[in-house]
Design a protein around this motif. Structure first.
Motif, PDB file in Angstrom:
ATOM      1  N   THR A   1     -55.061 -39.657   4.551  1.00 57.21           N
ATOM      2  CA  THR A   1     -55.825 -38.675   3.662  1.00 57.21           C
ATOM      3  C   THR A   1     -56.779 -37.782   4.565  1.00 57.21           C
ATOM      4  OG1 THR A   1     -55.426 -40.009   1.862  1.00 57.21           O
ATOM      5  CG2 THR A   1     -56.968 -38.238   1.770  1.00 57.21           C
ATOM      6  N   MET A   2     -56.627 -36.572   4.415  1.00 48.45           N
ATOM      7  CA  MET A   2     -57.575 -35.729   5.267  1.00 48.45           C
ATOM      8  C   MET A   2     -58.523 -35.004   4.244  1.00 48.45           C
ATOM      9  SD  MET A   2     -56.732 -36.033   8.311  1.00 48.45           S
ATOM     10  CE  MET A   2     -57.434 -34.463   9.142  1.00 48.45           C
ATOM     11  N   PRO A   3     -59.772 -34.622   4.604  1.00 53.18           N
ATOM     12  CA  PRO A   3     -60.901 -34.154   3.751  1.00 53.18           C
ATOM     13  C   PRO A   3     -60.216 -32.852   3.347  1.00 53.18           C
ATOM     14  CG  PRO A   3     -61.717 -34.693   5.723  1.00 53.18           C
ATOM     15  CD  PRO A   3     -60.341 -34.852   6.262  1.00 53.18           C
ATOM     16  N   ILE A   4     -60.979 -32.378   2.123  1.00 55.02           N
ATOM     17  CA  ILE A   4     -60.684 -31.132   1.361  1.00 55.02           C
ATOM     18  C   ILE A   4     -62.246 -30.722   1.191  1.00 55.02           C
ATOM     19  CG2 ILE A   4     -60.429 -32.153  -0.834  1.00 55.02           C
ATOM     20  CD1 ILE A   4     -58.623 -30.294  -1.610  1.00 55.02           C
ATOM     21  N   ASP A   5     -62.325 -29.403   1.153  1.00 58.79           N
ATOM     22  CA  ASP A   5     -63.537 -28.952   0.823  1.00 58.79           C
ATOM     23  C   ASP A   5     -63.808 -29.051  -0.644  1.00 58.79           C
ATOM     24  OD1 ASP A   5     -65.616 -26.284   0.411  1.00 58.79           O
ATOM     25  OD2 ASP A   5     -65.890 -26.839   2.408  1.00 58.79           O
ATOM     26  N   GLN A   6     -64.863 -29.306  -1.145  1.00 57.18           N
ATOM     27  CA  GLN A   6     -65.596 -29.769  -2.485  1.00 57.18           C
ATOM     28  C   GLN A   6     -65.440 -28.422  -3.268  1.00 57.18           C
ATOM     29  OE1 GLN A   6     -69.355 -31.181  -2.684  1.00 57.18           O
ATOM     30  NE2 GLN A   6     -70.345 -29.110  -2.159  1.00 57.18           N
ATOM     31  N   SER A   7     -65.352 -27.177  -2.559  1.00 52.93           N
ATOM     32  CA  SER A   7     -65.293 -25.902  -3.489  1.00 52.93           C
ATOM     33  C   SER A   7     -63.919 -25.564  -3.964  1.00 52.93           C
ATOM     34  CB  SER A   7     -65.524 -24.757  -2.541  1.00 52.93           C
ATOM     35  OG  SER A   7     -64.508 -24.460  -1.393  1.00 52.93           O
ATOM     36  N   ASN A   8     -62.698 -26.598  -3.481  1.00 53.01           N
ATOM     37  CA  ASN A   8     -61.305 -26.416  -3.947  1.00 53.01           C
ATOM     38  C   ASN A   8     -61.181 -27.268  -5.072  1.00 53.01           C
ATOM     39  OD1 ASN A   8     -61.069 -24.292  -1.828  1.00 53.01           O
ATOM     40  ND2 ASN A   8     -60.433 -25.677  -0.327  1.00 53.01           N
ATOM     41  N   VAL A   9     -62.274 -27.972  -5.531  1.00 54.99           N
ATOM     42  CA  VAL A   9     -61.808 -29.112  -6.723  1.00 54.99           C
ATOM     43  C   VAL A   9     -62.858 -28.868  -7.577  1.00 54.99           C
ATOM     44  CG1 VAL A   9     -60.790 -30.752  -5.023  1.00 54.99           C
ATOM     45  CG2 VAL A   9     -63.524 -30.724  -5.660  1.00 54.99           C
ATOM     46  N   MET A  10     -62.520 -29.287  -8.913  1.00 55.22           N
ATOM     47  CA  MET A  10     -63.346 -28.925 -10.156  1.00 55.22           C
ATOM     48  C   MET A  10     -63.278 -30.531 -10.599  1.00 55.22           C
ATOM     49  SD  MET A  10     -62.582 -25.598 -11.922  1.00 55.22           S
ATOM     50  CE  MET A  10     -64.229 -25.365 -12.662  1.00 55.22           C
ATOM     51  N   LEU A  11     -64.375 -30.938 -11.423  1.00 58.57           N
ATOM     52  CA  LEU A  11     -64.529 -32.194 -12.098  1.00 58.57           C
ATOM     53  C   LEU A  11     -63.797 -32.259 -13.203  1.00 58.57           C
ATOM     54  CD1 LEU A  11     -66.380 -34.591 -10.980  1.00 58.57           C
ATOM     55  CD2 LEU A  11     -68.087 -33.713 -12.569  1.00 58.57           C
ATOM     56  N   PHE A  12     -62.974 -33.169 -13.413  1.00 58.75           N
ATOM     57  CA  PHE A  12     -62.101 -33.158 -14.601  1.00 58.75           C
ATOM     58  C   PHE A  12     -62.796 -33.777 -15.624  1.00 58.75           C
ATOM     59  CE2 PHE A  12     -58.662 -35.353 -17.211  1.00 58.75           C
ATOM     60  CZ  PHE A  12     -58.139 -34.392 -17.317  1.00 58.75           C
ATOM     61  N   ASN A  13     -62.677 -32.978 -16.955  1.00 54.64           N
ATOM     62  CA  ASN A  13     -63.493 -33.369 -18.175  1.00 54.64           C
ATOM     63  C   ASN A  13     -62.239 -33.921 -19.061  1.00 54.64           C
ATOM     64  OD1 ASN A  13     -64.615 -33.536 -20.489  1.00 54.64           O
ATOM     65  ND2 ASN A  13     -65.561 -31.585 -20.708  1.00 54.64           N
ATOM     66  N   PRO A  14     -62.574 -35.176 -19.293  1.00 54.44           N
ATOM     67  CA  PRO A  14     -61.454 -35.849 -20.191  1.00 54.44           C
ATOM     68  C   PRO A  14     -61.367 -35.440 -21.663  1.00 54.44           C
ATOM     69  CG  PRO A  14     -63.301 -37.526 -19.303  1.00 54.44           C
ATOM     70  CD  PRO A  14     -63.265 -36.160 -18.921  1.00 54.44           C
ATOM     71  N   ALA A  15     -62.539 -34.903 -22.074  1.00 58.89           N
ATOM     72  CA  ALA A  15     -62.540 -34.225 -23.503  1.00 58.89           C
ATOM     73  C   ALA A  15     -61.820 -32.976 -23.667  1.00 58.89           C
ATOM     74  CB  ALA A  15     -64.125 -34.137 -23.945  1.00 58.89           C
TER      75      ALA A  15
END
Length: 105
Positions: free
Chosen positions: A61-75
């Protein structure tokens, strides 16, 4: 304080793995994170008899930039932006819809 932490469930917003959900396994540095099942590459590894490691091709697994992900809201069942708020004298992460990150609903 980081908006995305180890153990958070995130959803990828751009690139080859767009729409993939995964768990953050580690932070590499300020910007880069490792997400389980995202940005996996094949790597040739030489055998190392000192630690009894066989050679061959392994998945890494290689790193990914945090700007390319969003926190998942289960609600809301989708990725959301996160801000900070003082609640009961503690600084907590809050989704933009107002719910606290990690709170049991």
């Amino acid at each position: 304080m980081q908006r995305i932490r180890k153990g958070d469930e995130v959803i990828v917003t751009t690139g080859k793995y767009k729409g993939t959900k995964g768990t953050v396994t580690a932070r590499v540095d300020e910007r880069q994170i490792l997400v389980e099942g995202v940005n996996v590459v094949k790597k040739a590894v030489r055998p190392n008899p000192m630690i009894n490691q066989p050679g061959g091709i392994v998945d890494k697994t290689m790193p990914i930039d945090q700007s390319n992900v969003m926190l998942f809201n289960p609600a809301s069942k989708k990725g959301e932006r996160v801000s900070f708020k003082i609640v009961d004298g503690k600084k907590v992460r809050v989704f933009k819809d107002g719910s606290v990150v990690g709170a049991k609903a």
